[in-house]
Structure formats: C-alpha cells, structure tokens
Enzyme design. Structure first.
Site, mmCIF file in Angstrom:
data_model
loop_
_atom_site.group_PDB
_atom_site.id
_atom_site.type_symbol
_atom_site.label_atom_id
_atom_site.label_comp_id
_atom_site.label_asym_id
_atom_site.label_seq_id
_atom_site.Cartn_x
_atom_site.Cartn_y
_atom_site.Cartn_z
ATOM 1 N N GLU A 64 33.225 26.896 13.157
ATOM 2 C CA GLU A 64 33.640 26.281 13.766
ATOM 3 C C GLU A 64 32.980 26.480 15.264
ATOM 4 O OE1 GLU A 64 37.092 22.849 11.998
ATOM 5 O OE2 GLU A 64 36.734 24.734 12.186
ATOM 6 N N ASP A 116 3.431 0.875 16.800
ATOM 7 C CA ASP A 116 3.717 2.000 17.159
ATOM 8 C C ASP A 116 2.349 1.830 17.675
ATOM 9 O OD1 ASP A 116 5.482 3.315 18.751
ATOM 10 O OD2 ASP A 116 5.894 3.924 16.122
ATOM 11 N N VAL A 121 0.806 -1.506 -0.370
ATOM 12 C CA VAL A 121 0.247 0.091 0.170
ATOM 13 C C VAL A 121 0.530 1.898 -0.113
ATOM 14 C CG1 VAL A 121 -1.641 1.175 1.377
ATOM 15 C CG2 VAL A 121 -2.012 -1.185 0.517
ATOM 16 N N GLY A 122 1.546 1.495 1.083
ATOM 17 C CA GLY A 122 2.602 2.849 1.254
ATOM 18 C C GLY A 122 3.966 2.208 1.283
ATOM 19 N N GLU A 126 36.751 16.811 3.331
ATOM 20 C CA GLU A 126 37.974 17.432 3.406
ATOM 21 C C GLU A 126 38.961 16.572 2.523
ATOM 22 O OE1 GLU A 126 38.956 19.301 6.870
ATOM 23 O OE2 GLU A 126 41.788 19.274 6.301
ATOM 24 N N VAL A 179 8.118 -2.437 2.425
ATOM 25 C CA VAL A 179 8.513 -2.880 1.911
ATOM 26 C C VAL A 179 9.688 -2.640 1.083
ATOM 27 C CG1 VAL A 179 7.616 -4.668 -0.502
ATOM 28 C CG2 VAL A 179 6.614 -4.442 1.271
ATOM 29 N N ARG A 233 44.300 19.100 17.869
ATOM 30 C CA ARG A 233 43.493 20.513 18.173
ATOM 31 C C ARG A 233 42.860 20.644 19.339
ATOM 32 N NH1 ARG A 233 41.185 25.418 15.697
ATOM 33 N NH2 ARG A 233 42.346 24.646 14.053
HETATM 34 C C1 LIG Z 1 10.562 7.010 7.334
HETATM 35 C C2 LIG Z 1 9.698 5.948 8.424
HETATM 36 C C3 LIG Z 1 9.374 6.056 9.480
HETATM 37 C C4 LIG Z 1 8.758 5.285 10.145
HETATM 38 N N1 LIG Z 1 8.586 5.318 11.471
HETATM 39 C C5 LIG Z 1 6.940 3.811 11.568
HETATM 40 C C6 LIG Z 1 6.796 4.573 13.260
HETATM 41 O O1 LIG Z 1 6.810 5.946 14.165
HETATM 42 N N2 LIG Z 1 6.271 3.429 13.949
HETATM 43 C C7 LIG Z 1 6.142 2.411 13.478
HETATM 44 O O2 LIG Z 1 5.248 2.048 13.957
HETATM 45 N N3 LIG Z 1 6.127 2.155 12.189
HETATM 46 C C8 LIG Z 1 7.317 2.737 11.495
HETATM 47 N N4 LIG Z 1 7.449 3.048 10.456
HETATM 48 C C9 LIG Z 1 6.602 1.578 9.807
HETATM 49 C C10 LIG Z 1 5.843 1.512 8.463
HETATM 50 O O3 LIG Z 1 6.206 2.942 7.992
HETATM 51 C C11 LIG Z 1 4.285 1.164 9.103
HETATM 52 O O4 LIG Z 1 4.662 0.630 9.550
HETATM 53 C C12 LIG Z 1 3.613 1.800 8.175
HETATM 54 O O5 LIG Z 1 1.836 1.227 9.176
HETATM 55 C C13 LIG Z 1 3.569 0.487 7.095
HETATM 56 O O6 LIG Z 1 2.341 0.627 5.542
HETATM 57 P P1 LIG Z 1 2.712 0.558 4.484
HETATM 58 O O7 LIG Z 1 1.328 0.358 3.598
HETATM 59 O O8 LIG Z 1 3.345 1.470 4.250
HETATM 60 O O9 LIG Z 1 2.830 -0.844 4.103
HETATM 61 P P2 LIG Z 1 3.528 -1.661 2.991
HETATM 62 O O10 LIG Z 1 5.080 -1.160 3.203
HETATM 63 O O11 LIG Z 1 2.673 -1.194 1.571
HETATM 64 O O12 LIG Z 1 3.216 -3.076 3.418
HETATM 65 C C14 LIG Z 1 4.363 -3.670 4.715
HETATM 66 C C15 LIG Z 1 3.511 -5.254 4.686
HETATM 67 O O13 LIG Z 1 1.958 -5.107 5.525
HETATM 68 C C16 LIG Z 1 1.436 -6.414 4.068
HETATM 69 N N5 LIG Z 1 0.284 -5.744 4.003
HETATM 70 C C17 LIG Z 1 -0.242 -4.733 3.876
HETATM 71 N N6 LIG Z 1 -1.911 -4.124 3.976
HETATM 72 C C18 LIG Z 1 -2.124 -5.692 3.816
HETATM 73 C C19 LIG Z 1 -2.865 -6.149 3.823
HETATM 74 N N7 LIG Z 1 -4.324 -5.886 3.180
HETATM 75 N N8 LIG Z 1 -3.217 -7.524 4.046
HETATM 76 C C20 LIG Z 1 -1.700 -8.640 4.388
HETATM 77 N N9 LIG Z 1 -0.912 -8.190 4.030
HETATM 78 C C21 LIG Z 1 -0.670 -6.264 3.762
HETATM 79 C C22 LIG Z 1 2.666 -6.271 3.268
HETATM 80 O O14 LIG Z 1 2.722 -7.316 2.030
HETATM 81 C C23 LIG Z 1 3.753 -5.451 3.836
HETATM 82 O O15 LIG Z 1 4.208 -7.061 4.457
HETATM 83 C C24 LIG Z 1 8.276 3.379 9.623
HETATM 84 C C25 LIG Z 1 8.955 3.790 7.936
HETATM 85 C C26 LIG Z 1 9.242 4.231 7.541
HETATM 86 C C27 LIG Z 1 10.200 4.020 5.808
#
Ligand SMILES: Cc1cc2nc3c(=O)[nH]c(=O)nc-3n(C[C@H](O)[C@H](O)[C@H](O)COP(=O)(O)OP(=O)(O)OC[C@H]3O[C@@H](n4cnc5c(N)ncnc54)[C@H](O)[C@@H]3O)c2cc1C
Ligand code: FES
Ligand code: FES
Length: 1334
Positions: free
Chosen positions: A1266, A365, A264-265, A807, A269, A885
């Site tokens: 600095e 979280d 999704v997001g 540097e 992955v 230094r």
């Molecule tokens: C910079 C950064 C900061 C972050 N900060 C936090 C944070 O503060 N706290 C925290 O908890 N996490 C954090 N995360 C982790 C992440 O953002 C979260 O876990 C987020 O909610 C994942 O959602 P997504 O849609 O991007 O997942 P995706 O990367 O799209 O998918 C994640 C996983 O979920 C599975 N999946 C998704 N939807 C379904 C579905 N409907 N059915 C079955 N499987 C599914 C996918 O197959 C995959 O394995 C962070 C990540 C990044 C890159």
C-alpha cells in the site's frame, strides 16, 4: 421468414480454433466468441474482464484469407464482442494456441513473464495476444507499433512499465534507452557493485523466429478459395443471423425486414444487446459484400464501403497522405488524427465506418469530421440509390439518421482538400487512449486564394447536443471576415451564445463542455494562422508563447530505471532472498494455464446465479413478483430472504447488513434476491424480469447531505495531542481550507466470483471464491447457512487482482451463492459482470476534509485542526478502521506539535464503501498535502522548502504518541531530490512557464510515511502449515492469499532459505480454511511480514527435526535426510504461528503502539498541462521507496509501480459519477477510466532505498503493497503547481481549492481565463445536475 429461408445456402458455421476445425450447427447469434471458447470449448485462457470491449482481457487473433486481395489477414479482436456467427471461414487463435508451459512457450508469453509484466495475470493472456497479433503482421515492429497495439488493453496491477520493457526486446528501436534511461548513461548498464539496475536478463530469452509460427489451416485456405457464395442463416432462441453474399441480396433482405439490425463489427449493437437489453429478431451481416468493403478513387476523393473497418480505412488514408501533395490531404489527416484516438486497436480492427455514422451517436468521433468536410453518403434500397451530403439534416434527432427503414448505407466519399482549405480535429476525453469523447470537434475553413478572407467555414461539434451539430450561426457571422484577433473575439462570443447546454444535460460537465467549444476554436484559430503564414498570406504572427497551444498531443516512448540493492557478493546462489525472482505463476498466467475461480471446469449438474438488485437508493419493498422470471427458459428457481436457512443478518464487523434484503433497501444495488438457471444468460434475463414495487424514501447520497442531516455512524473518532489553542496563538498566520477526494473503483480485472458445491452430508459445503479473506467468508457463509464453521471449506487458488475490494465485500456474493446451492443441493456459480460488480461492491471511501492550520512566517506548522468526513455508504463494513487509518495519517510526514483530528463516517444510501489499497491513509495524507501546499502558497514560498522544513526527524512522536525510530524519510527525500534533479527541473519548469501561455508545467515532491500493522491488534497474527513428503518435495500452505502481489513467491523464497533447499522443491497449491484456520485477511500490506514469520517458524521446526539426520550424514542430500527421518518415524509436517509483538493502542488515552513500523518513500513528478483543454501529460516521476532489505526486488518494484499507477488513477483520471438519487452512472471501462499504457510517466525512475534493514519484519524487509500508492499525489500537486502558473496569467494568486481527482474538467475550470469567463457556471440550486459529488 419463409422467403428468406428458401434462399438460405447454409446453416453450418465452419471455423477453426487453434488449428482445429469446428462445425457448429446450432450457432446462436447471441453467443459471443468468448462464451463459446470458455464454456463450450473449455478454453479458459481467454478472460472476461468487462464484456464491453474496454479492457482487452478477451483478446484473441482472427485470421482470414481475403480472396479479392489474395491477402491473409491477422487481426486482434475482443472475443467478448465478436458474435460467434461472424466467424464463418475464420481461424481463431487463442492464448492456448501459441504455446504452453508444458509444451513450448511462445516468446511473447515468456518475455512478459520474465520481465515481471504479469502480476495477477488476469490481463496477461489478452496482452500476450495483442502482441502476438502485432508480430504476426509485423515481426520487426517499432515501439510506436507496440504502444498502438496496447491501446485497447488494461492492466490494474503492473503499472504497464514492465510489460513494455519486456516487449521492447521485440522492437527495432526500443531495445535500448539510447542513453535516456540512466543517470550516467545507458539502460544496458547493470549498476554499481552495491546496486543493481536490471530485473531480468534479455539474453536469457528464447529467440523469436517468425518463421516458426503456426500456419493458417490449409483446408480453410482451399475452402475459402473455392468457396461458392451463399446466404448464411443461423437461428437462435430470439435472433436470426442472415449473412447475405451480395448487395442485391442484402437490399432484398432489408426490404423484407426493414427492422433488421445491420451488424458489422458489433461494437455498438453488442453493447446494446448486453447492457441495454435490446433484442433484435433479425440481424443482417453484410461484412463480406464486395461493394461494402471496397475502396475506390473518384475525382473528388476516396470512396470507402460502409463495412470498411476503421483499421483498413486508416491504413489506406496513410498511403494517400504519403503519396498526395499535402494540400490535398487535409481532410485525410483529420480523419487519421481522429482514428488515432478512436477506441483501441481490437475495436478498430472490426468496427466499420458505416457503423460509426449510422449509430448517430452525439459523441461519434468521425461524424464531426465527415460533417465539417462535406463528405457524401451513398444510400440504397431495392429500388435504387441516392447520394446525400453529411450535413445537419442527416441527423434529425438523438441516435437517428435520415435513412428510410429499407435503406442501407453503402459508402462514404471522403473528399480531397483544396489548396486554401485547412482542417483541424479535436477530441477531448477523460483519458487520452481508448476513451469516448466529452467534446469532439472538427473545423474546416476555406479562404479566398492568397487571402485571409473566410470563404467557407464549418465548425462541427460532438458532445454539446443530442446530435453532432454545426455552429452555423457563428460560421455565418464569420464569412467574408479576415482571420485575425477581431474575428477570434467575435467567434468566441458567438460560440458562447450558440453552443449552450441545459445545466441538467446528460453527461454533466456543462460549463466545461461549453468552455471547450471556445478553447478548441482558439486552437484552430492559432493553427490556421500558422498555416496561412506558411503559405505567405499576410496575417498576424502567432505570439511565440502561444505556439504550444496549437501543438497536437504527442508523447515520447517511455523510458525507465529501476535501482535496488544487489545481493552481497559471496551469498550463495541457492539463497533466493533478495533476488529478482519471477512470480511463480507468471509463465502459467502468460499461457492461460493458470486457473482462476471461474476457470474451474463446470460440474455436471451445476447452475448459474444472477443477482436481483434494488433500483432505488432508499425504499420499502412493497412486493416482489417473480412469476414471469420463474417461467422463463432455463430458470430453476428464485432465492429470497425467506430461503436463508441460518441468519439473514450479516456483515464483516457488525451484523448490520442482510444476506438478502428484507422489507427495506438502502442503496441502489442492494441485493434483494437471485435467479438460478441453467446458464448465465438465462439467469440474467430472468433476473431482469422480476418485478419489484417500492415505496420510495428520501435518500442521503452525498457527504454534504449527510452532514446536513447529521447522518453519521458512531463512534466519532478523535486524536488530539498538544495544546491546540496555544498552538494557534503561537502561529503568525492561520488559514482554513477544504478538499474533497473522490472514491475509487477497485477495477480488479477479475470480478467477484463464487462457486459453491454442497457436499451432500452433514451440511458440508465447499466454496471456491476469489477472496482475500477465506476465514471471513467461511464464518459468514456458515452463519447464513446455520451450520458450524467446521462444515464450510473456502478455497482460493489465486485472484485476478483484489486491492482490498475482495477483503470483505466478496461475502455479499458468496453468502447468496451458498444459500442458493444449499436450497437446490446443487453446485451454483456466479461471476459478476463488470457492471454488476461496480454497482454492488462499493469502493474506496470518498472523503471530505476541512482544516485550519496555524503556522509561523518560516512556514513551520504549529497547529492543525482537521475534520474528516467519509462516505461510508449503507453499512459499517470496515469504515471505522478506514477512518482510523485516515486519522493516523492526518499529518502525513510532517511534525505538528498541536493537533486535533476528528473523523465522521457518513451513513448514506450508497453501496457500502470498503477497503482499498491504502485503506483511508491516502485520503488522510491528501488533505495534509493540501494544507501544506496552501501554507507555501500563502507565504509565496517554494512548496518543497515548506515540506522539508516540516518533515519529521528521528525521535519525534506522532499525534498518537508513537516515537519514530529508524526513520528514513530524510534519506528518501534527499535521494529523490538528487535523482530527479529537482532544482534544475524547477528552473526549467519556471522558464517553460514564462515562455508558454497556454501550456504550463508543474513540479512537486511529496513524501509518505505509512504505518504497518492492522490497526485492530488481534488481526496481526498468521499461521502456516508445511508438509515434507518422502520424495523431498514440500507443500507449503499459509493463511495469505495470492492476488498477484507475489505473496506465494515470497513465501516460497522464505521457506527455501530456512529449509536450505531450492525454491523448485517447494509448492503452494492454494489457501484454504481446512489447512490454516482463523487466518486474517490478506491485507494491510502486512501479509509477507505475518505469514513470512509463520512460514519461518514452521520451517525452523522441520529443520530442527531433520538436524540429527543431517549431522549423521553430512554429505547426504535433502532427500536422504527426509527419507531417513521418515523411516525413523519423525513427523515431517509442522505448523507455524506468528503474532506481531507489543501492539495495542487506546483511543481514550491516546497511548500504546499502533504500528509495528513505518514504510516511507518520496516521489517527485513533473507534468505538463494543456490549459485550454485541461489534459495533462505525466512527463517524469522519480520514486525512492524504503522497503527495508527487499525479499524480492522485482516483486517489490512491481508493487511500487503498480501502486503508483493506481494512485495516479485515484488522483487524476478515475471519477465515479452518481446521480442525485444515488445511481452509479459509471459502471464499466467505457465510462470509468483507470490509467492505460499511455499514462505512464515518460520517464519513470524507481529506486529502493539501500542499506535500510528493518529489524521488525522477516529478513529485515518491509511492507510494500500500500505505501507507494500515495506517492502519485506528487502528480496531483504537480498539476496544481501548473494550474497555479496558469492562474497567475489571469492575475489570480494564493491558495485555491482543487478537488481530487484532478480531472481534465477540474483542471480546465481552475485555469480560469477569458474563455471560462464567457461560460459562467449555472447558478447552483436552480437545476438538477446530472451527477453529484458524493
Ligand atoms: C470499447 C469501445 C470503444 C469505442 N470507442 C469509440 C470512439 O473512440 N469513438 C467513437 O466514435 N466510437 C467509439 N465506439 C463506438 C463504436 O465502436 C463505433 O461507433 C463503431 O464505428 C461502430 O461500428 P460497428 O461496425 O462495430 O457497428 P455495429 O455495432 O455493427 O453497428 C452499429 C450500427 O450501425 C448500423 N449500421 C452499420 N452498418 C450499416 C449500413 N451499412 N447501413 C445501415 N446501417 C448500418 C447498425 O444497424 C447499427 O445500428 C466504441 C465502442 C466500443 C465498444
Ligand atoms: S472482456 Fe472483452 S474487452 Fe473486456
Ligand atoms: S497483472 Fe494485469 S491486471 Fe493483474
């Protein structure tokens, strides 16, 4: 895939970029939007800073018309994580799409630039786009909205204050400080006649008119509305992307492809693919399936489709909280509180709730809240659905869930709370904003109606096991018990027993994490007590001094004040010196038009290089097998030591390194070879496929291991003055102590990059490099290629930050790229990924200091014996100068009559550590502040009195016998004391600490004195070249490089004054070795002094040559005189040269001048520490800095603030972690935490000392790059002050050791109390720790 294919509706990706329609028929599912923008569309305004969603440099805005809500959505996203394939029917807006210098600036671009919020500018386009997206959704934001919008953006240069200041002008509540920002009133006051307090004039800004924004593409709107749903299908080399249009289709595809990855997001992955080398042959993208994005109400709660984004979820929960009675929304508030600190907005805008659950991360979280509050999940496969509770059984193991392979998560139901239910959540992370948790927890308790008897209790923790876990044994024990002191005691003992962790557990911090489980429960206990009493239930009252322990973290909107000397009345407007002129590239940086090294357009036959690095810290290389790599798609060749045509021995001072490792590796990250391929991705994949066999040798990793093995580089430096023995005899008291200061990653937003272009004849090569040292790069590339230096041209336009990291270490990349380009006779480019850069390049030297101090009863220090040990790494690099230094700063600003300092450089198997802003000075001074604090604590005297007593006075001499003249330390000190209201603050802090048991405030005032000059005397020289063209325009070149500090701007100001022409007639194009040769690196803060004087001397020559024509035609213009001189055959080109006079120090005799002069400053900081978690807030900092007569107060204040914030990172949040085998574990913004927007002191005052001309530098100015960094130690010592107060509550007094950085872990453990006592640390030596202090 046949079955899938028959149903495929389209393989055409249709999207818009900056209003332009794009039809992509070969969309590769592994291509990110960022790569596509930069490489395919040439839109290089959007930057790559980390590739992991952690820096915001790649922020763009996506716009989409949502048919079911009939809403137009605009949201900021990280282009580095957005899959190209996810953009079907989406409009992308990049920084180029909203304005340009050539066309018209958008107000968000103009205001950040004019408010001086862009230094190196590499973060700027991302920040601009975050602000732009906010304004598109909300043209009248509040400051809180702005702060939220920037949670996902990092800047390493500015210290953030000017960015907020500029963008305040868009807000409805932030335009003015409301009287808080000024000592004598409001921020809108412009200061007195002699001093000025405004760096820009908001009245000059173009007005913001939200009606003038670019419209959503009408064609896209009508296509979206008329769209027939269909399965989309995009195929790449290794992955197929399937975007189903209905739930049935989704389930069918998951049935056919049970191993398919649902995306999704892509925020999880995307990281797996990029950093964990995962390949997913089939991706299912369900983000547009109605059932997965819908939100509905049931009797029990609200059901969120699994693909709902976290931002959407938060918006809806906020609505619920506003409309429902409070007792129904305890769970919703808990989810909202977790979301407040969840990643940054760019991530929350795309990350789905289902993705967080299904990732099953132990530090998720949201999962603890869902688990503690009994949320229910609906799972489905082709054959039907089932509803499961989110309980301990749902996560059977690390990153595993109870779903069957064919099943998907459809939705989650978040329940309403009950009247007697209370829920709290806690997230503890190294940094407050955009950070992953160390421990995260959710706790829910339900009481019998009208009683304090526990009916139901769930305590859910993340970060204390391989899965999100419930403290079931503890909860069981507490059922039926009354909420009171006894329950608390039992809960803590039980949690200490139940929440154990293996001492070697991944992530380390074992004692801290265990302590947190108890401390957080205590916070919950207090919160619930208050809520019960509010409901009229009879329970113990919370003691008033414990109330603040239960407060949720909040900060005020920051306010600030900048004070500097106004340009004297009567000085002509045309004279730019001393005025707050904007950085000359700022506008281009804000529009994305500024060209950085990797923005240079691709050459037609260009190739890309990826490094092959050692995975062992110390080993013999037995064999290298590159056959698989060489056969991979796109690969052209590999490069190893045998391909170096010249000398393989390299190094900036000593040739003790290899261009490419030969037989032996001496650190993880040691460069062994490289793969050259047609694209970055092909080169990187192949580099990972090279097989290397090692014979491992024992590594030396830490300073302590090096001391034990006597593994030191020579020489061991000593500076000694006075009679140490007599000094200790004279002392009333003697104390000994020690301190470790951790290293620091430069984290320049632009990583290292080199583009090498062979010129085809005579061995000539042109290199575009992001380096502070053109000459060193030229010399070492020539050496590696075996050609004279005159065949190599190194060119630098600008860098996206450097801070010393560019540097010397840049040459380790440049030489390899040059060797590859030479071998293939084709242009070769490499820009390191963030993780590679962090792995290979080294950083600030960790230091360990041991001291013995003799002092009188008054606190006067009379003898000091101090030894410094630096972790130099696997080569010498600049370690000797860094150590020197440190020794030159061992007494900081304090006069010590009898002193000896010794410096040992530890040879270890870490990547070579190198220059970093301050260059050993901060480490040297940090140890000094430790012993001065110990002296004060041992005498029970106020630390500021002891510091003041020992402060140098004019005419005294340093340990290296340099007499101090024109000393302004005392003036800075007195102004800082007065401006900070130190004495009133002290009284208020003491009162606060008496009234609060679990939060403590601390205060410290700290001076700095920083020596200006390269300590290697020969480097104190500079050259300049000035051409005047016949149209009167001037092309200025000097030996210094622009890395954001504004050097080119200052040089133009200098030339403008000397030539007597406006700055607009003067241009600096770049720095290059063929215009100004033999330049010193742009370093040591001395570049304005050195290059400024060289520019001045060149300009004086030209002025003299033009003088006759001016005399002849006094009413004429500059152009007239230039033209007349030209026709008279006068040379209109001049070079200039400068060397600092009277320098030269001899360690043998401890005589001769080391420094040209000193820059001084003083800072006073106040902090608040949460003793239960170790978090702290920076409440206030007041900085007074002597920069002489500022050449440009805006740039100088920018340097003061930027350096201060970088120091704040060094001393509080930034922690590099290494495994015991020397592997760097923190390799990106996800695990390494530089300060973010939220870390700025709530009140920040910067004052440039007035009437302090310096007769030793150009136009009476002083160096500034600095010196201010160390002032952030005021925050460290304020934290130590607060911890002292906390320890006092446990009966602990006197000096104690606190190492740097003062991380939340160190603070918590140092605040020793009843909870820490329940979690004793594991016995050292009985286990292998996850990470070691290097
Ligand atoms: C910079 C950064 C900061 C972050 N900060 C936090 C944070 O503060 N706290 C925290 O908890 N996490 C954090 N995360 C982790 C992440 O953002 C979260 O876990 C987020 O909610 C994942 O959602 P997504 O849609 O991007 O997942 P995706 O990367 O799209 O998918 C994640 C996983 O979920 C599975 N999946 C998704 N939807 C379904 C579905 N409907 N059915 C079955 N499987 C599914 C996918 O197959 C995959 O394995 C962070 C990540 C990044 C890159
Ligand atoms: S490059 Fe995308 S967030 Fe850093
Ligand atoms: S200006 Fe922000 S990183 Fe340089």
């Amino acid at each position: 895939m046949a079955d899938t294919e028959t149903r495929c509706g389209s393989d055409e990706l249709l999207f818009w970029v900056n209003g332009k329609k794009i039809v992509e028929r070969n969309a590769d599912p592994e291509t990110t939007l960022l790569t596509y923008l930069r490489r395919k569309l040439g839109l290089t305004g959007t930057k790559l800073g980390c590739a992991e969603g952690g820096c915001g440099a790649c922020t763009v805005m996506l716009s989409r018309y949502q048919t079911h809500t009939q809403q137009l959505l605009h949201y900021a996203v990280n282009a580095c994580l957005a899959p190209l394939c996810s953009l079907h029917m989406v409009a992308v807006t990049t920084v180029e799409g909203i304005g340009s210098v050539a066309r018209k600036l958008h107000p968000v671009q103009e205001r950040i630039a004019r408010a001086h919020g862009s230094q190196c500018g590499f973060c700027t386009p991302g920040i601009v786009m975050s602000m732009y997206a906010l304004l598109r959704n909300n043209p009248t934001p509040k400051m809180a909205d702005v702060e939220e919008a920037f949670q996902g953006n990092l800047c390493r240069c500015t210290g953030y204050r000017p960015i907020l200041e500029g963008y305040k002008t868009f807000t409805v509540d932030g335009g003015c400080c409301g009287g808080r920002g000024r000592d004598n009133g409001c921020c809108m006051a412009n200061g007195s006649g002699a001093e000025s307090t405004s760096l820009f004039n908001a009245a000059d800004f173009a007005p913001f008119d939200p009606t003038q924004e670019v419209i959503f593409p009408p064609e896209l709107m009508s296509l979206t509305k008329g769209q027939r749903s269909a399965l989309l299908c995009f195929r790449g080399d290794r992955t197929t992307w399937l975007q189903p249009d209905s739930l049935d289709e989704f389930l069918r595809l998951k049935w056919i492809h049970p191993d398919a990855r649902v995306v999704v997001g892509n925020t999880e992955v995307g990281i797996e693919v990029k950093f964990k080398n995962m390949v997913y042959p089939v991706i299912l993208a369900p983000a547009f399936i109605p059932e997965l994005i819908e939100v509905r109400h049931t009797e029990d709660g609200v059901v969120f489709g699994a693909a709902c984004t976290l931002s959407h979820m938060a918006a809806l929960l906020r609505q619920e909280v506003e409309t429902l009675p409070p007792h129904r929304t305890e769970v919703f508030l808990a989810v909202l509180e977790q979301l407040r600190w969840f990643a940054g907005l760019q991530i929350r805008n795309v990350a789905a709730v289902g993705g967080n659950i299904m990732t099953a991360s132990p530090i998720s979280d949201l999962n603890p809240v869902f688990m503690a509050t009994g949320c229910k999940l609906t799972l489905m496969d082709k054959d039907g659905s089932r509803v499961v509770p989110m309980d301990a059984a749902f996560f059977p193991g690390y990153r595993k869930t109870g779903l069957r392979p064919q099943e998907v998560l459809v939705s989650i139901e978040v329940p309403f709370s009950r009247r007697t239910q209370f829920v709290s959540v806690f997230k503890q992370s190294p940094r407050r904003e955009d950070d992953i948790s160390i421990v995260t927890a959710a706790m829910s308790v339900t009481f019998g109606p009208g009683t304090a008897v526990v009916e139901e209790l769930r305590l859910s923790y993340g970060g204390v096991a391989a899965v999100t876990t419930l403290a079931t044994a503890t909860a069981r024990k507490l059922l039926g018990r009354c909420w009171g002191e006894e329950l608390l005691q039992d809960a803590c003992s039980s949690l200490a027993e139940e929440m154990t962790l293996d001492p070697s557990a991944p992530g380390g911090m074992v004692t801290y994490r265990r302590t947190l489980t108890l401390s957080l429960f205590y916070k919950f206990y207090l919160t619930v007590l208050q809520k019960l009493r509010a409901q009229g239930v009879t329970v113990d009252a919370v003691r008033p001094d414990c109330l603040s322990a239960a407060d949720l973290f909040h900060t005020e909107t920051p306010s600030s004040l900048q004070v500097y000397q106004a340009v004297p009345e009567g000085r002509g407007q045309g004279d730019a010196i001393g005025r707050p002129m904007m950085h000359l590239s700022a506008l281009k940086q804000a529009t994305g038009e500024a060209v950085y090294c990797d923005d240079v357009p691709l050459y037609e036959n260009e190739l890309y290089l990826s490094l092959i690095t050692s995975s062992k810290a110390h080993a013999h290389i037995l064999s290298i097998d590159a056959s698989v790599a060489e056969a991979m798609l796109g690969v052209v060749c590999c490069v190893f030591a045998a391909d170096v045509p010249g000398s393989n021995a390299t190094g900036p001072v000593q040739y003790d390194e290899t261009v490419l490792a030969d037989r032996q590796v001496t650190c993880v990250g040691h460069i062994i070879g490289a793969v050259v391929a047609d694209t970055q991705i092909h080169a990187q994949r192949a580099a990972k496929a090279v097989q290397i066999q090692y014979e491992e040798l024992p590594p030396v990793v830490t300073i302590q291991e090096a001391i034990a093995a006597q593994s030191f580089y020579q020489p061991i430096r000593t500076i000694q003055k006075g009679d140490l023995e007599a000094g200790f005899k004279q002392a009333d008291h003697i104390l000994e102590g020690e301190m470790h200061i951790g290293g620091q990653e430069h984290f320049y937003l632009e990583t290292n990059v080199t583009l090498a272009v062979p010129r085809g004849e005579d061995g000539e090569m042109e290199l575009f490099v992001s380096t502070q040292s053109t000459t060193k790069t030229q010399a070492l590339v020539a050496k590696a290629l075996g050609v004279p230096a005159n065949r190599v041209v190194v060119r630098v336009k600008r860098m996206g930050g450097a801070f010393g990291g560019k540097e010397t270490r840049t040459t380790v990349l440049s030489t390899v790229v040059a060797v590859a380009a030479n071998k293939l006779k084709r242009p070769v480019r490499c820009m390191l990924d963030r993780d590679e850069d962090m792995l290979v390049m080294g950083g600030r030297h960790p230091f360990y200091g041991k001291y013995k101090v003799g002092y009188l009863g008054s606190g006067k220090v009379v003898a000091l014996d101090v030894s410094y040990y630096s972790n130099a790494g696997n080569s010498m690099d600049l370690s000797l100068s860094v150590m020197e230094r440190a020794l030159f700063h061992m007494e900081n600003s304090y006069s010590v009559a009898n002193v000896r300092g010794r410096g040992f450089m530890c040879r270890t198997n870490l990547p070579s550590n190198t220059a970093f802003r301050g260059f050993g000075g901060p480490q040297g001074m940090m140890v000094a502040e430790s012993w001065i604090t110990d002296v004060a604590q041992s005498l029970d005297r106020p630390a500021e009195e002891v510091r003041r007593l020992n402060l140098y006075v004019e005419g005294e001499s340093t340990p290296y016998n340099q007499i101090l003249d024109q000393l302004t330390l005392d003036r800075c000190w007195d102004e800082c004391l007065a401006r900070s209201g130190y004495q009133q603050r002290r009284a208020a802090v003491d009162l606060y600490n008496r009234q609060n048991r679990w939060t403590k405030r601390g205060l410290a005032i700290v001076p700095t004195k920083f020596g200006i000059s390269f300590t290697a005397a020969f480097l104190n020289q500079a050259g300049a070249l000035v051409h005047v063209y016949t149209d009167g325009s001037v092309l200025l070149t000097h030996g210094g490089t622009e890395m954001g500090q504004g050097l080119h701007t200052k040089m133009v100001q200098v030339a403008s004054r000397v030539l007597g022409i406006p700055c607009s007639k003067i241009h600096i194009s770049e720095t290059s070795t063929n215009t100004v040769p033999n330049s010193s690196p742009t370093a040591a803060s001395a570049s304005s002094d050195l290059n400024g004087a060289a520019v001045q001397s060149a300009c004086v020559v030209l002025v003299k040559r033009l003088e006759p024509y001016k005399t002849e035609n006094p009413k004429g213009s500059w152009e007239d005189w230039v033209r007349a001189a030209y026709f008279d055959r006068v040379n209109l080109s001049a070079n200039g040269f400068y060397k600092t006079p009277d320098l030269g120090y001899d360690f043998e005799t401890n005589s001769g001048r080391v420094f040209n002069y000193f820059s001084s400053g003083v800072a006073c900081s106040e902090v608040e520490v949460d003793c239960l978690t170790g978090s702290h807030k920076n409440l206030s900092s007041t900085i007074v800095m002597d920069v002489g007569h500022s050449l440009n107060p805006a740039l100088d204040i920018g340097q003061v603030e930027g350096a201060f914030m970088q120091g704040l990172g060094l001393f509080t949040t930034e922690e590099l972690r290494y495994s015991p085998l020397g592997v760097l574990l923190t390799r990106g913004p996800g695990s390494y935490k530089i300060p973010a927007f939220g870390d700025i002191p709530t009140h920040l005052t910067v004052s440039l000392l007035r009437d302090a001309p310096n007769d030793k530098a150009i136009f009476a100015s002083k160096a500034v790059g600095e010196p201010p960094l160390f002032l952030a130690s005021a925050n460290f010592y304020a934290i130590k002050d607060a911890v002292t107060a906390a320890r006092g509550e446990s009966g602990l007094g006197g000096p104690f050791r606190l190492d740097s950085p003062a991380s939340c872990e160190r603070i918590r453990i140092a605040c020793s109390d009843k909870f820490t006592r329940l979690c004793p640390p594991p016995e050292p030596g009985t286990f292998t720790p996850w990470s070691v202090q290097v």
